[in-house]
Design a protein around this motif. Structure first.
Motif, PDB file in Angstrom:
ATOM      1  N   GLN A 199       0.810  -1.216   0.000  1.00 21.72           N
ATOM      2  CA  GLN A 199       0.000   0.000   0.000  1.00 21.72           C
ATOM      3  C   GLN A 199       0.844   1.266   0.000  1.00 21.72           C
ATOM      4  N   ARG A 222     -10.420   0.561  -3.757  1.00 23.78           N
ATOM      5  CA  ARG A 222     -10.678  -0.472  -2.749  1.00 23.78           C
ATOM      6  C   ARG A 222     -11.758  -1.404  -3.296  1.00 23.78           C
ATOM      7  N   ASP A 284      -4.339  -4.190   7.894  1.00 19.10           N
ATOM      8  CA  ASP A 284      -5.399  -3.751   7.002  1.00 19.10           C
ATOM      9  C   ASP A 284      -5.844  -4.936   6.153  1.00 19.10           C
ATOM     10  N   SER A 286      -8.199  -5.321   3.892  1.00 17.48           N
ATOM     11  CA  SER A 286      -9.092  -4.932   2.812  1.00 17.48           C
ATOM     12  C   SER A 286      -8.318  -4.863   1.501  1.00 17.48           C
ATOM     13  N   ASN A 287      -9.025  -5.042   0.397  1.00 21.65           N
ATOM     14  CA  ASN A 287      -8.401  -5.000  -0.915  1.00 21.65           C
ATOM     15  C   ASN A 287      -7.880  -3.605  -1.229  1.00 21.65           C
ATOM     16  N   ARG A 288      -6.697  -3.558  -1.850  1.00 20.77           N
ATOM     17  CA  ARG A 288      -6.083  -2.294  -2.257  1.00 20.77           C
ATOM     18  C   ARG A 288      -5.520  -2.438  -3.657  1.00 20.77           C
TER      19      ARG A 288
END
Length: 312
Positions: A199, A222, A284, A286-288
């Protein structure tokens, strides 16, 4: 969690880029004096018929390989994979000491894209090596003026995972950090240690969004849910539609159909095999997805994401 066992066993490679005179060799020499970087192999590439940088770097280490004369990306694109394969062979024969990482210092005039393609996808490289980070030196004294004349500076910075700012003591009161918004600016001692964060490029390079023709822009997404068919459909779509204008793509995604967490990477419209993780590598979960592009609007990329849902 770390990556799978095969990835853990591969040798990390750091690609050192930056414009002419930005302090790459100075940074490299300083890094090689650090005991934490013992057992490092160095590959030096210079532009021109006579190599000089290897003579400077050789003051710090005996384990230096100079690529064939000429700009690697333009003159001899096959040299890098041959050199890296040769390092493994020479290490196995005991001709050079065992090494734990490789640093590739590029010419200041080099486009990093062809080198990234080799490091991310060449069959002679990927079984033994993994790309740990692209490190770019930015000259605090001359960067702002130089980028107006040399657009390749923006591209080098855009492709970097880590920025090392040099010559701070010679810069004026206007800090160069203002023009590297949200980039992962690291201390020189940390440039060649550890892995780059997937990220790290979120929202990076805000200063490049200044509207001049051909400017680079960074967009972060996202995606709520991704499957392997959806990813395949999207990567094919953007490669066909945007090609080299999609300068770099980097993302950390969980594939809903298999449960795998993967690091995906693309360079100038070419996507490479993903790196699989056992679980999310950071807190984290979650998709990035980060896209660094030239002459592409955010709305165009958003539309491709929507279209991939119906194509998959």
């Amino acid at each position: 969690m770390s990556a799978d066992k095969n990835a853990e066993m591969r040798i990390p490679v750091y690609l050192l880029t930056g414009f002419l005179g930005s302090g790459k060799t100075t940074l490299l020499n300083a890094a090689l004096r650090d005991p934490a970087l013992a057992n490092t192999a160095v590959v030096v590439n210079e532009l021109g018929d006579i190599g000089l940088d290897q003579l400077v770097v050789a003051q710090s280490t005996d384990n230096v390989v100079l690529l064939d004369a000429g700009c690697l990306c333009c003159i001899n694109p096959g040299a890098l994979h041959e050199t890296l394969a040769d390092l493994i062979a020479r290490r196995a024969r005991g001709e050079i000491p065992a090494f734990e990482r490789v640093i590739i210092e590029t010419s200041g005039a080099v486009d990093p894209a062809p080198l990234l393609h080799v490091l991310l996808g060449h069959p002679l490289v990927t079984p033994d090596y993994r790309l740990a980070a692209v490190v770019c030196t930015v000259d605090a004294q001359h960067f702002l003026a130089s980028r107006k004349k040399h657009p390749e500076l923006d591209k080098q910075v855009a492709m970097a995972d880590r920025i090392v700012i040099t010559k701070r003591d010679l810069a004026d009161a206007c800090p160069v950090e203002r023009f590297l918004v949200d980039s992962e600016i690291v201390d020189p001692k940390a440039a060649f240690l550890g892995e780059s964060r997937p990220q790290a490029r979120l929202g990076a390079l805000g200063s490049l969004q200044h509207g001049r023709p051909g400017s680079l822009r960074a967009f972060a997404f996202r995606p709520p849910a991704v499957t392997w068919p959806r990813w395949a459909a999207w990567s094919r779509h953007v490669a066909d539609k945007f090609g080299a204008r999609l300068v770099r793509v980097k993302g950390l995604l969980r594939m809903e159909d298999t449960g795998e967490v993967v690091l995906v990477q693309g360079v100038q419209g070419v996507f490479h095999p993903p790196q699989r993780f056992r679980d999310w590598p950071d807190a984290d979960r979650s998709n990035r997805l980060i896209c660094i592009a030239r002459d592409i609007e955010r709305s165009e990329l958003e539309e491709t994401l929507k279209e991939s849902e119906t194509e998959a």
